[in-house]
Design an enzyme around this catalytic site. Structure first.
Site: not given
Length: 826
Positions: A426-427
């Site tokens: 995630n990210e």
């Protein structure tokens, strides 16, 4: 094979202390201390801050167990630990038998030599992770964002749930304990190991299953594997394979297969594949079974006029992914019951969702989560557990640990019909690997972990699904341009973090929106649970303590002043924040559905909470639906009618968007009314839309009506009827709600008994009542629908089931109905 469950009652001892505390396994130290009355509720007020000592301490969990003779007769006895959180040393009768350093792995230790006849003692000692992460962080700081002052740095040095250390919606409560099943396995001669089921859909009218079986054998005797496939308890195919060197495989053909489909697109039949491991005499040595759904589920990318598509296809059919992001549903995940999971996931299905993204800062979820997603038709975008931080991928021991973690979890989960995609993180490309952001994880480090180790480990384990290195990720062009609107998936936070107006969403034409969101407060009943009576103010320090997004409370109020009249009092502020949240996400999702197939997915942040807090969730920690969840049920409807207003031109574009796999034909009806309830104009339009399509039906022109009156007092009501039933309805307004000339409605309420302790509540109003909501004073209830736009002359009936049985008289007395005009001073 013999199994002895070691779960249940244990004792736990803090290092340096003499007194033990009762403990429950599976569990964690916080819930044990809470149950024993040694700490107060960490979710109340700011108790969390005063309980940081728990994560700093070392803890030993202890119990005794009997080793029966038949267990001791087994040449191999394993201690199987499906989850140790996190730095653990395991001792049997004082002898160290194993160590663990990864919360996400399954650990097995051979303990045969440590066992003795009669009583045995097992100790699982957990070192605090804090000294380790401080030492390593001091030696080489790796960037991790901090949301609040007492959130520690260095979490990425241990393989542990990242949000344990805090997040912009979560508490800092660093757990330790035996968090999943722990058991003894006595192996007389052999046991089943890996079981893999691959599907071949290449031949029309049938599905071929290739079942690969591995066994761990302690002897040279011949072994066979009997494989049976059944549906609804009836066998549909079976065969037997001989294992050579512990390995073998079979192929079974299923004719006239019943295919699995996501929610809203078809049924979810589940087949059971059962395997029996047998010796030469036919004795059953071990068994395993898996439930599977027959389907193909892939990510399809191909060039098109907008760039490159990003769409999921099931059984060859593309579909618009509708849903939300999932975080751990409790800060202490071990106290979640199967019913907790079912309630949340059924709520997702009720809102017409077909996909959830399991976010990479939490945990690989319990088996029951994926079982329910299979049953409910909820596809799962599965992140690996990496989020928003730099990771030490130059450390070979760390990489070896991750490799084993990937193997464990892919093998455990890959048979599930619901798993749609494996995603690396995630990210990280957005915040860490991006040289313009936090450059402390160089691209070569990043690629070693997410472009090499994970996909190379994954590929031989699961060829049926696609891998995506990060969310968001731009696969073409500049990878640092993490949310390129022409390709890949996007996290869109211009609204909220960027303070852009809701209308900004209508300028975003991204291919797949895997994160976007807007915050609200929980409802009064939830909020009162963590505040004292004199703390009920959004700027009180305790209220701000339950807000982890920096200036989050101020941002809610910033947008509220833009869209709504100043609310009257604390409770109205809470309710109005929820209406505002629903309106924000409605702007986004309706726009993206109007622009399919350019956009083929909208997963808002987030479905659920892990503690009572102001957040982006549509369902709060206690399972209470916010306004957003009811509004989502409307903007995620299989067929959606929506309108795009232009106050300057005096027009409303009318659109239909359909997820159906067949054409839909009906009638769109529109009505122009005043805010006083007077009908000004109306009409109907025959409408037909093809499968999986969106189209603009017409542009309604109201310039004359606006000139004669005012945009402040005009509302456009839209309905799409099919075979005499309204399948979608919507409301369009030309000005923001704060500028509407709304009059106070008289809402008549009629409540009558229904089935199973529920009541049918019929609402009518003499004037438009916008975002009218039902509530039950002093109690919880399940509302079939809520936050309704009531139109004069149209009765609406809502089924309401109180959490506890009530008489009709008591229900009528407790029921309240309010609408937007009740939130501000007239």
């Amino acid at each position: 094979m013999m199994r002895i469950d070691l779960g249940g009652q244990w004792q736990v001892l803090q290092d340096g202390q003499d007194e033990t505390t009762p403990a429950t396994v599976p569990g964690c130290i916080h819930t044990d201390l809470l149950a024993a009355g040694r700490i107060e509720d960490p979710f109340h007020r700011d108790n969390e801050v005063h309980q940081q000592w728990i994560g700093e301490a070392d803890w030993t969990f202890i119990r005794t167990f009997e080793a029966p003779a038949e267990l001791l007769d087994c040449p191999r006895v394993l201690l199987r630990c499906e989850g140790l959180d996190t730095l653990a040393t395991v001792r049997i009768n004082g002898q160290t038998v194993g160590q663990a350093d990864n919360q996400f792995r399954t650990w097995e230790f051979d303990i045969r030599r440590a066992l003795q006849a009669g009583p045995n003692t097992i100790e699982v000692h957990f070192d605090s992770v804090m000294p380790l992460i401080r030492k390593r962080y001091k030696a080489r700081p790796l960037v991790s964002p901090k949301c609040i002052a007492h959130e520690p740095a260095g979490r990425t040095y241990v393989r542990k749930s990242a949000c344990n250390f805090g997040w912009d919606w979560g508490a800092v409560l660093i757990t330790a304990g035996i968090w999943r099943t722990i058991e003894l396995l006595g192996i007389p001669s052999a046991r089943l190991g890996d079981l893999r089921i691959d599907q071949d859909h290449s031949r029309k009218g049938q599905v071929d299953l290739n079942v690969a079986v591995e066994a761990d054998s302690l002897t040279d005797g011949p072994l066979t594997a009997a494989v049976t496939v059944s549906l609804d308890g009836q066998p549909v195919a079976e065969t037997t394979a001989t294992l050579n060197c512990g390995k073998g495989g079979v192929k079974l053909t299923l004719r006239k297969p019943r295919l699995w489909w996501p929610n809203g697109l078809g049924d979810q039949p589940l087949y059971t594949v059962a395997v029996e491991l047998r010796d030469a005499a036919g004795h059953v040595l071990d068994t395993q079974s898996r439930r599977i759904g027959l389907r193909t589920l892939r990510l399809r990318r191909r060039p098109d006029k907008w760039g490159e598509s990003f769409e999921f296809t099931v059984n060859g059919v593309p579909f618009f992914a509708k849903g939300a992001n999932w975080i751990p549903a409790d800060q202490f995940v071990t106290r979640l019951s199967d019913e907790n999971y079912r309630s949340l996931l059924q709520a997702a299905r009720h809102a017409h969702m077909n996909m959830l993204r399991v976010w990479g800062g939490g945990v690989y979820e319990q088996d029951v989560f994926y079982d329910l997603c299979d049953e409910l038709g909820l596809c799962v975008w599965q992140d690996f557990m990496f989020a928003c931080s730099a990771y030490p991928s130059d450390d070979e021991a760390f990489m070896d640990n991750v490799r084993a973690e990937v193997v464990d979890n892919v093998r455990r989960l890959r048979h599930h019909a619901s798993i749609a995609l494996w995603c690396g993180n995630n990210e990280l490309e957005q915040f860490v690997a991006n040289d313009a952001g936090w450059p402390r994880m160089p691209w070569d480090w990043y690629k070693k972990l997410f472009d090499e180790l994970i996909p190379q480990t994954l590929a031989p384990l699961d060829e049926s699904r696609d891998y995506w290195p990060s969310s968001p990720h731009t696969p073409l062009g500049d990878r640092a341009n993490h949310s390129d609107p022409t390709t890949g998936d996007a996290h869109l936070w211009a609204v909220w973090h960027g303070r852009q107006p809701f209308e900004w969403y209508r300028s975003a034409f991204h291919r797949f929106c895997s994160e976007f969101g807007f915050q609200s407060f929980p409802e009064p009943r939830t909020t009162f649970g963590y505040l004292n009576a004199d703390e009920r103010n959004v700027t009180h320090r305790v209220m701000e303590h339950h807000q982890r997004s920096g200036t989050g409370n101020a941002l809610i109020m910033h947008y509220m002043l833009s869209w709504f009249r100043m609310p009257l009092g604390f409770e109205n502020t809470l309710w109005l924040s929820q209406i505002q949240q629903g309106l924000a996400i409605k702007y986004a999702v309706e726009h993206w559905r109007r622009h399919m197939p350019q956009c083929m997915g909208a997963l808002y942040w987030q479905l659920n909470d892990c503690w009572p807090v102001a957040s982006w969730a549509s369902i709060d920690y206690h399972g209470r639906w916010k306004a957003l969840h009811y509004i989502a049920r409307k903007f995620f409807e299989p067929v959606l009618v929506s309108g795009v207003e232009d106050a300057d031109k005096g027009t409303v574009e009318v659109h239909l968007s359909s997820d159906r796999l067949e054409a839909v034909e009906g009638t769109v009806r529109w009505t122009l009314t005043t805010t006083a309830g007077e009908t000004v104009d109306g009409g109907e339009i025959p409408a037909k839309i093809g499968p999986n399509r969106t189209k603009k039906l017409t542009t309604l022109k109201f310039a004359d009506a606006i000139a004669a009156r005012s945009p402040r007092e005009l509302l456009v009501w839209l309905e799409f009827d099919v075979a005499g039933q309204t399948v979608s309805s919507n409301l369009v307004h030309f000005v923001k709600p704060k500028h509407m000339d709304l009059l106070e409605p008289t809402i008549k309420v009629q409540a009558e008994p229904a089935d199973d302790g529920a009541f049918g509540v019929t609402l009518t109003s003499d004037r438009p009542a916008l975002w009218a909501w039902l509530a039950l004073a002093g109690g919880d209830a399940h509302y079939e629908d809520n936050f309704l736009n009531l139109r004069p002359g149209k009765a609406v009936t809502v089924r309401v089931k109180p959490a506890e049985r009530m008489t009709l008289a008591a229900f009528r007395k407790a029921l309240t109905v309010r609408s937007l005009v009740d939130t501000y001073e007239k």
